[in-house]
Enzyme design. Structure first.
Site, PDB file in Angstrom:
ATOM      1  N   GLU A 222      -4.869  -8.793   1.310  1.00 15.04           N
ATOM      2  CA  GLU A 222      -5.484  -8.443   2.599  1.00 15.04           C
ATOM      3  C   GLU A 222      -6.972  -8.280   2.397  1.00 15.04           C
ATOM      4  O   GLU A 222      -7.411  -7.669   1.415  1.00 15.04           O
ATOM      5  CB  GLU A 222      -4.982  -7.100   3.157  1.00 15.04           C
TER       6      GLU A 222
ATOM      7  N   GLU B 166       0.809  -1.221   0.000  1.00 14.86           N
ATOM      8  CA  GLU B 166       0.000   0.000   0.000  1.00 14.86           C
ATOM      9  C   GLU B 166       0.846   1.275   0.000  1.00 14.86           C
ATOM     10  O   GLU B 166       0.785   2.082   0.933  1.00 14.86           O
ATOM     11  CB  GLU B 166      -0.957   0.016   1.202  1.00 14.86           C
TER      12      GLU B 166
HETATM   13  C1  FCB Z   1      -4.162  -1.934   5.578  1.00 16.45           C
HETATM   14  C2  FCB Z   1      -2.751  -2.196   6.034  1.00 16.45           C
HETATM   15  C3  FCB Z   1      -2.662  -3.191   7.170  1.00 16.45           C
HETATM   16  C4  FCB Z   1      -3.789  -3.018   8.146  1.00 16.45           C
HETATM   17  C5  FCB Z   1      -5.123  -2.993   7.448  1.00 16.45           C
HETATM   18  C6  FCB Z   1      -6.309  -2.887   8.373  1.00 16.45           C
HETATM   19  O1  FCB Z   1      -4.241  -0.634   5.086  1.00 16.45           O
HETATM   20  O2  FCB Z   1      -1.945  -2.673   4.990  1.00 16.45           O
HETATM   21  O3  FCB Z   1      -1.390  -3.061   7.752  1.00 16.45           O
HETATM   22  O4  FCB Z   1      -3.572  -1.911   8.932  1.00 16.45           O
HETATM   23  O5  FCB Z   1      -5.162  -1.960   6.530  1.00 16.45           O
END
Ligand code: FCB
Length: 458
Positions: free
Chosen positions: A360, A167
């Site tokens: 994620e 990110e």
């Molecule tokens: C993302 C991040 C991760 C975590 C989630 C909830 O933006 O990559 O580290 O904080 O959100």
């Protein structure tokens, strides 16, 4: 062509973590300071005033944590490497004890039949580099590529699937423009400058990794759908798509920042920043792309009941908008809509053509309390998270059916951990961590996942 990315008849499953969020031990074994140590120490920077110095103590308890990955039937463990453990001053001397830790971690994963996938940068920049300008400087991108090679030399015989950044949008815009993440700078157009250097750092590292024979170099983005709430908001939604999504996929797929993006981010047209050859280097540099998805965004123009979103204030060139957030929402206030995951996966496929991992996805839930179960043993009945995960895994499968080359689904996150500016107040784990003892207790969602993965892969 990827060689090691999962490529089975069904989705592969994994669990994700990030170094600063779980490791603790921030002064152990020669680790240098990171921008998150410095930022979290500022009064008011994190919601509960806490930092990652202890976190989940995974630096010592990693074997127990890997046992939890195995118990969940997950085949993959996505972790990140703390740059300040490896090159404490950002450039120069390498700390062998830092490498030793990841060496042990990787061996312990493989010994359990779990495939490790490493992310090289999940936001913990060595403070020494920030002191020299951080991601606003080109030299940081060069230092990143050097560090990537140091890690690869040590782990590359066993780690085959790499991600450069996690990110980078957050690192650039929340870090240098909105000021709500480390290093906490609020400098308007600086977000675009940082974003370009993050793109460049990826490109430089990917070229060197490929040169060393790596076949599976990826990058992880929090790409997001922008759905205009009203027809008037459609042009603004397109601008947001440019600064949030196309700023990354454009260079990867086309080797360019597109015209719509340059209109709202004129910094990226400056040839002293974006030098000849930079974008050509990024084009084709990723063998796979990771998508982190939590929520869709519904921009609306000037709704007096809503404030302009602080993240939007970080882009001086973009039409000011607010976001309408519909119900249901998770405990962090993000709207739950699994169709957004399907949409962004299909869009990413169309824009990049790359193999995709959902790197994620998960939910912060308010029902994360430890209670006595019917058998007297402590349990966490996080039904909200089970519903969220079921729907989103379904959306990943739907995207796959719709033709997107989605290879796997990695849940965020294994353990309740340090949630950046939220401190420990928002919990995303499928395993509960006791705040005092750090004891690990798998939640109902963990057991649900174990069963789902077990039956999906049998
Ligand atoms: C993302 C991040 C991760 C975590 C989630 C909830 O933006 O990559 O580290 O904080 O959100």
């Amino acid at each position: 062509m990827t060689q090691y990315l999962p490529d089975g008849p069904t989705l592969a499953f994994g669990a994700a973590t990030a170094a600063y969020q779980i490791e603790g031990a921030t002064t152990e074994d020669g680790r240098g300071a990171s921008i998150w140590d410095t930022f979290a120490a500022r009064p008011g920077a994190t919601r509960d005033g806490r930092d990652g110095s202890v976190a989940c103590d995974s630096y010592r308890r990693y074997e127990e944590d890997l046992d939890l990955v195995v118990g969940m039937n997950a085949g993959w463990y996505r972790f990140s490497i703390a740059w300040p453990r490896i090159v404490p001053a950002g450039t120069g001397a390498v700390e062998q004890r830092g490498l030793d830790y990841y060496d042990r971690l990787v061996d312990a994963a493989l010994a359990r039949g779990v495939q490790p996938t490493a992310t090289l940068y999940h936001w913990d920049l060595p403070q020494a580099l920030e002191d020299r300008g951080g991601w606003l400087e080109r030299s940081t991108a060069e230092a990143f590529a050097d560090y990537a090679m140091v890690v690869h030399e040590r782990l590359g015989d066993r780690v085959h699937v790499w991600a450069t950044h996690n990110e980078p949008w957050c690192a650039a815009y929340l870090g240098y423009a909105a000021g709500i993440h480390a290093p906490g700078r609020k400098e308007g157009g600086a977000g675009h400058r940082a974003a370009h250097h993050l793109n460049l750092g990826h490109g430089l590292a990917a070229a060197r990794l490929h040169g060393a024979g790596v076949t599976d170099v990826g990058i992880v983005h929090n790409l997001a759908p922008f759905w205009p709430e009203t027809p008037e908001a459609a042009p603004a939604a397109d601008e947001l798509d440019a600064v949030r999504n196309r700023i990354w996929t454009g260079p990867l797929a086309e080797g360019a920042y597109d015209e719509g993006l340059l209109r709202v981010a004129p910094e990226l047209a400056d040839s002293t920043l974006v030098r000849d050859g930079d974008l050509a280097l990024v084009r084709g540099s990723a063998d796979w792309i990771g998508v982190n998805y939590y929520t869709p965004f519904r921009p609306t123009l000037a709704d007096p009941s809503l404030d302009v979103h602080p993240e939007v204030e970080a882009y001086p060139g973009v039409t000011p908008v607010s976001f309408v957030v519909r119900e249901p929402r998770t405990d962090i206030g993000w709207e739950t809509d699994a169709s957004g995951l399907e949409a962004i996966l299909v869009q990413t496929h169309e824009r990049t053509g790359l193999p995709i991992m959902v790197t994620e996805n998960g939910a912060a839930c308010a029902d994360d309390e430890l209670v006595d179960g019917p058998d007297g043993r402590p349990m966490v009945a996080d039904q909200d998270r089970i519903d969220y995960l079921r729907d989103h895994i379904g959306a990943a499968e739907a995207a796959r059916k719709a033709g997107a080359d989605v290879r796997g689904y990695i849940v965020w996150t294994l353990l309740d951990n340090f949630e950046w500016a939220e401190g420990y107040t928002k919990t995303f784990g499928v395993v509960h961590i006791d705040a005092e003892t750090l004891a690990r207790t798998p939640k109902a969602s963990y057991h649900w996942l174990a069963e789902h993965i077990g039956s999906a892969s049998s």
